[in-house]
Design an enzyme around this catalytic site. Sequence first.
Site, PDB file in Angstrom:
ATOM      1  N   GLU B  63      16.756  23.063   7.342  1.00 40.84           N
ATOM      2  CA  GLU B  63      15.467  23.710   7.574  1.00 40.84           C
ATOM      3  C   GLU B  63      15.471  24.609   8.805  1.00 40.84           C
ATOM      4  OE1 GLU B  63      15.903  20.521   6.879  1.00 40.84           O
ATOM      5  OE2 GLU B  63      14.620  19.957   5.189  1.00 40.84           O
ATOM      6  N   HIS B 132       6.627  10.858   4.455  1.00 40.62           N
ATOM      7  CA  HIS B 132       6.420  11.716   3.281  1.00 40.62           C
ATOM      8  C   HIS B 132       4.954  11.767   2.862  1.00 40.62           C
ATOM      9  CE1 HIS B 132      10.707  10.681   3.026  1.00 40.62           C
ATOM     10  NE2 HIS B 132      10.861  11.774   2.306  1.00 40.62           N
TER      11      HIS B 132
END
Lengths: 328, 341
Positions: B63, B132
Amino acid sequence: MQPAKDTLAWMYEKMVTSRRFENAIEKIYMEGKSPVFNMADGPIPGEMHLSDGQEPVAVGVCAHLNPEDVVTATHRPHHQAIAKGVDLKKMAAEIFGKATGLSGGRGGHMHIFDADVNFACSGIIAQGMGPAAGAALSRQIQGKPGVAVSFIGEGAANQGAFHEAMNLAAVWKLPMIVVVEDNAWGISVSKEASTAIQRNSDRAAAYGIPGHYIPGNDPLKIYEVAGEAIERARRGDGPTLIEIETYRLAGHFMGDAEGYRPEGEKDGLFAKDPIPAMRAKLLADGQFTEGELDALENKAQAAVDDAISFARASADPKPEDALTAVFA
Amino acid sequence: MENERKLTIARAMAEATAQEMRIDPSVFVMGEDIAELGGVFGNTRGLLEEFGKERVRDTPISETGFIGAAVGAAQDGMKPVVELMFVDFFGVCFDAIYNLMAKNTYFSGGKFNVPMVLMTSTGGGYSDAGQHSQCLYGSFAHLPGMKVVSPSNAYDAKGLMTAALRDPNPVIYMYHKGLQGMGWLGTEKGAIVHVPEESYEVEIGKAAIARAGRDVTIVSIAQGVHHGLKAADKLVEQGISAEVVDLRSLVPLDRDTIRASVAKTGRLIVVDEDYHSYGVSGEIIATVTESNMADLKAAPKRIAYPDVPIPFARVMEQHCLPNADKIVAAARDMCGAPVPA
């Protein structure tokens, strides 16, 4: 690959420009900072990272670049900016925090941005690598000419961003060159103490790309190796990792007492100062006369004097302009 | 309407992106699993087939690398759309986001633009635990230099995506997993609405009145809007008329719409699936109290995620999440309504 005479002249002139510029900055930086050193005082406040000694890297690489090529630089960006052709007057004004600066005083010395020559900085270690990969990707996707060069220090090779961007550049075969300026010190921590291998260029093997180590802070050798890497990238053959042994003649930042350096290290470095060394070589090779080199030095000095005068004479930004340019 | 074309948010996002890619060759998409798979949450489905591997790129799991690369490509004249699969993953790449993407326009005095869209999924409620399931709206909205949007329905999803793609600034596009219309994440039917085929924009920075009301203003975003609408349905049966404001954008924040609504109702409830403290809910309340104290008939309330990491166990997570019942209770309390028999 040997530089032509006009390239040699350009390299010498830019090295001298960078050095003279930093000599001037160094002096002005201390104005208002004695007898008590306070970083916030004087005409140039904030941190100041000088690149004295590292000029060969900038000119050896940038001699091959055109304005459309992209450079991402570090918190120590002056030599790279000068070699890339960043407007010296506006850069000086930015370092002074003036309204006429490249960014109107919003960035300062660690955030030199000049869109005209595709030059950008980040003050955070290795964080210019992603943007360089992205600029290279942009050229690849659009089929536009140009390569991206990311200058980093040897300490940056231990950042996660280094690995991610190197892998991305390699897996997508991007026209990117990573140039590691190995000045042996990450602030006070030596390369030996921080880095598991001697040469970061060996890490190129991990990405299946060429890696080169260039000892000696030698502008001509740098010119040669960088030239091959940039040609390779322009051909579409992908990225190269180059590590260059260089020397930081100043502290990490101004005010750094440099107590971490072994006794005598600095004396040794000054004895190897690359600018007198290049002058001596150019004379010894018979390529230049004393007069020619003096003229180049005078030209460099004039540009620096001009830039510093411009910066000094420029107005401060309007304080409320701090509230502008957050968004396009 | 009989022939109305209804889409999920996932489809609406992909459609907006595809339409923009057809007219603007500088738009390209990259992220993890966004090409072959079409995005874990379906929002890039069909793009690879139409536009090919050059413009629709699966990335390594890097990322920092690819968001940093998006910044460089954006500064070089392209319009990258990148995906951070779960907003929770911002921890591995926030430097590229807030030190590069959000600051380079400013640091360059406006000479470099960073026109890019960072899509990222938010929200919990399906027992995916605390790495998450977060929303983190406040973490992004707090930092200057990036716009932040989050749609509650497919119409806004398409219009906000088109607007984001045409914006010269970095836009964080936060889509709530519970609204995506992916069956395996549960489906909020209210998010699946009519979406016109033609391209259109929903202005970034403009809130919507999702439901007009008289007695209390419920301000929220994304999933919280649906909680608010369900609460309003229940409240009306109890004689309380609730107005629901869908912020749609956090940056810029449409403070005028919030203030006008509270000026009308005199009561404010903020529903925020992000953490309670130092976040969006506090900002909304400050927006009102800084200017409208005299309009308030009751102290504002917030229904937000408690200041704890998000737990796995269903009963624990559900205990913490905002829901319609919590909103109803708060509204009744503020309106001085008796507890119904």
